[in-house]
Scaffold this motif. Structure first.
Motif, PDB file in Angstrom:
ATOM      1  N   ILE A 198      20.753   3.205   6.046  1.00 57.00           N
ATOM      2  CA  ILE A 198      19.543   3.077   4.824  1.00 57.00           C
ATOM      3  C   ILE A 198      18.813   5.263   4.370  1.00 57.00           C
ATOM      4  N   ASP A 199      19.161   5.835   5.109  1.00 56.26           N
ATOM      5  CA  ASP A 199      18.537   6.845   4.661  1.00 56.26           C
ATOM      6  C   ASP A 199      19.348   7.751   4.299  1.00 56.26           C
ATOM      7  N   THR A 200      20.956   7.442   3.291  1.00 56.60           N
ATOM      8  CA  THR A 200      21.758   8.023   3.239  1.00 56.60           C
ATOM      9  C   THR A 200      21.496   7.109   2.103  1.00 56.60           C
ATOM     10  N   ILE A 201      21.457   5.775   1.665  1.00 56.54           N
ATOM     11  CA  ILE A 201      20.768   5.309   0.590  1.00 56.54           C
ATOM     12  C   ILE A 201      19.848   5.416  -0.198  1.00 56.54           C
ATOM     13  N   PHE A 202      18.757   5.812   0.058  1.00 57.12           N
ATOM     14  CA  PHE A 202      17.750   6.470  -0.265  1.00 57.12           C
ATOM     15  C   PHE A 202      17.511   7.234  -0.286  1.00 57.12           C
ATOM     16  N   ASP A 223      12.111   2.596 -10.792  1.00 56.41           N
ATOM     17  CA  ASP A 223      12.782   3.578 -10.255  1.00 56.41           C
ATOM     18  C   ASP A 223      13.168   3.003  -9.085  1.00 56.41           C
ATOM     19  N   LEU A 224      12.221   2.590  -8.240  1.00 55.10           N
ATOM     20  CA  LEU A 224      11.799   1.699  -6.473  1.00 55.10           C
ATOM     21  C   LEU A 224      11.336   0.215  -6.716  1.00 55.10           C
ATOM     22  N   ASN A 225      12.042  -0.471  -6.561  1.00 61.41           N
ATOM     23  CA  ASN A 225      11.653  -1.920  -6.664  1.00 61.41           C
ATOM     24  C   ASN A 225      11.930  -2.178  -5.092  1.00 61.41           C
ATOM     25  N   ALA A 248       0.788  -1.658  -0.010  1.00 65.51           N
ATOM     26  CA  ALA A 248      -0.239  -0.414   0.219  1.00 65.51           C
ATOM     27  C   ALA A 248       0.909   1.065   0.549  1.00 65.51           C
ATOM     28  N   ALA A 249       1.877   1.134   0.609  1.00 65.33           N
ATOM     29  CA  ALA A 249       2.728   2.324   0.744  1.00 65.33           C
ATOM     30  C   ALA A 249       3.455   2.185  -0.553  1.00 65.33           C
ATOM     31  N   GLY A 250       3.664   1.096  -1.518  1.00 63.26           N
ATOM     32  CA  GLY A 250       4.234   1.651  -2.554  1.00 63.26           C
ATOM     33  C   GLY A 250       3.338   2.088  -3.755  1.00 63.26           C
ATOM     34  N   HIS A 251       2.153   2.048  -3.592  1.00 67.50           N
ATOM     35  CA  HIS A 251       0.707   2.487  -4.532  1.00 67.50           C
ATOM     36  C   HIS A 251       1.409   3.968  -4.334  1.00 67.50           C
ATOM     37  N   ARG A 252       1.199   4.556  -3.350  1.00 69.14           N
ATOM     38  CA  ARG A 252       0.767   6.139  -2.715  1.00 69.14           C
ATOM     39  C   ARG A 252       2.643   6.624  -3.559  1.00 69.14           C
ATOM     40  N   GLY A 253       3.321   5.869  -3.820  1.00 71.56           N
ATOM     41  CA  GLY A 253       4.934   6.468  -4.085  1.00 71.56           C
ATOM     42  C   GLY A 253       5.878   6.206  -3.602  1.00 71.56           C
ATOM     43  N   ALA A 254       7.270   6.629  -4.312  1.00 68.48           N
ATOM     44  CA  ALA A 254       7.836   5.978  -3.893  1.00 68.48           C
ATOM     45  C   ALA A 254       9.113   6.945  -2.391  1.00 68.48           C
ATOM     46  N   ALA A 255       8.148   7.801  -2.560  1.00 61.92           N
ATOM     47  CA  ALA A 255       8.914   8.671  -1.142  1.00 61.92           C
ATOM     48  C   ALA A 255       8.270   8.128   0.003  1.00 61.92           C
ATOM     49  N   GLN A 256       6.716   7.749  -0.251  1.00 62.70           N
ATOM     50  CA  GLN A 256       5.683   6.940   1.293  1.00 62.70           C
ATOM     51  C   GLN A 256       5.957   5.745   1.547  1.00 62.70           C
ATOM     52  N   ALA A 257       6.915   4.476   0.014  1.00 62.32           N
ATOM     53  CA  ALA A 257       7.448   3.790   0.484  1.00 62.32           C
ATOM     54  C   ALA A 257       8.225   3.576   0.948  1.00 62.32           C
ATOM     55  N   ARG A 258       9.555   4.922   0.852  1.00 61.10           N
ATOM     56  CA  ARG A 258      10.997   4.810   1.619  1.00 61.10           C
ATOM     57  C   ARG A 258      10.900   4.695   2.689  1.00 61.10           C
TER      58      ARG A 258
END
Length: 343
Positions: free
Chosen positions: A101-105, A254-256, A49-59
């Motif tokens: 993780i925040d640096t990678i994202f 772009d995000l998987n 569900a977070a991914g459906h809301r967009g990459a920023a929400q997923a991260r």
């Protein structure tokens, strides 16, 4: 999502089944040695569900669970494409990095929408250790299994060369689309495996670029394609990859993000078959032809086609490791081999 390459047009699709609950999924896994797809198996995951809301929400969702520790990830060169492979000198075409993780994202986000952005890929990372609570928040309808493990894969658009794994594998795509192309184990030679000891991820990989196959250099690949099966998974879909099936994997967005569940059907106290292959290369391959022929017959007798003739002439209780191994006798054999190798 990227357009499929011409190679994948016309390949046999992987069979799709329905599995409404854990019992149905376990029955399907136990009842077939073939790969299959379950559409929407984990579609109700909060991660999906977070991914459906967009990459920023997923991260942001994943970052909530990430431990405050460095993660290992691969980083490619800008403009070098998305294939995780060798360079011209048979080194790796990417570097191994470590960061929070925040640096990678942040680096992934900065490259979104840029055709020449370097690939970044967190591969096969233990979920309970590095993302505690994520599995509980996104439960898998899978019955208990010996040695069951969950790993997460997070990355930009990537192409992973065909390879095989010894455990059984249930792949769940959570964010982005992934194309899998599978080959039965008996096709491994037609996939032209690379080195056994110099690999991007610990397993030999096919040397063939599936987006630009060189059939003059790899002519037997045409035969492998006759046996290939392929599918594109959407978020929430799952794929069963049986033990030792070769699989080529493309992350198309772009995000998987995917989570894999691994388990073995052999006892944990048995040695790794791959280690036996390496030992055979060490001990047998470079012997004279007549010696190799002798040891081939010995292996056939004791290992690949054992029958009653192997032990019928020996008294019960005096057969040692020629009897079916137990945890105790396997441990004794392991200790003996370690002593021999340390000489």
């Amino acid at each position: 999502m990227a357009d499929p390459a011409d190679l994948f047009d016309g390949l046999r699709p992987i069979a799709e089944i329905a599995a409404a609950d854990r019992e149905a999924l376990d029955a399907a896994l136990a009842g077939s040695a073939e790969p299959f797809v379950v559409r929407g198996l984990v579609a109700d995951w909060p991660l999906v569900a977070a991914g459906h809301r967009g990459a920023a929400q997923a991260r942001a969702y994943l970052a909530r669970f990430a431990r405050d520790t460095d993660l290992t990830y691969a980083e490619g060169e800008a403009g070098a494409g998305n294939r995780i492979f060798y360079d011209a000198a048979m080194g790796m075409n990417h570097r191994t990095r470590r960061a929070r993780i925040d640096t990678i994202f942040a680096a992934m986000e900065a490259g979104e929408g840029q055709a020449d952005a370097p690939l970044r890929y967190i591969a096969s990372t233990d979920v309970p250790r590095f993302f505690p609570g994520l599995a509980e928040a996104n439960p898998m309808p899978l019955g208990p299994r010996d040695g069951l493990a969950a790993t997460i894969w997070i990355g930009t658009s990537t192409r992973v060369a065909a390879h095989c794994d010894e455990p059984d594998n249930l792949v769940c795509t959570a964010i982005g689309h992934r194309r899998f192309t599978l080959f039965p184990p008996d096709q491994f030679a037609n996939l032209y495996p690379g080195p056994l000891d110099n690999t991007p991820g610990g397993r030999a990989i096919s040397m063939i670029d599936f987006h630009a196959p060189d059939f003059a250099r790899f002519p037997r690949f045409r035969e492998a394609l006759r046996h290939a099966r392929t599918v594109v998974l959407a978020p929430g879909d799952a794929l069963r990859i049986p033990s030792l099936w070769w699989h080529h994997v493309e992350a198309l967005d772009d995000l998987n993000v995917m989570i894999n569940y691994w388990w073995r059907t052999r006892p944990a106290w048995l040695a790794e078959p791959h280690d036996a292959l390496l030992m055979a290369l060490f001990a047998l391959r470079d012997l004279p032809a007549e010696a190799r022929a002798h040891w081939r017959s010995v292996f056939e007798h004791y290992v690949f086609a054992p029958g009653e003739a192997v032990t019928a002439h020996l008294p019960e209780g005096g057969r040692g490791i020629l009897d079916p191994l137990t945890p105790e006798t396997a441990g004794q054999l392991r200790a003996y081999l370690l002593r021999q190798l340390s000489r």
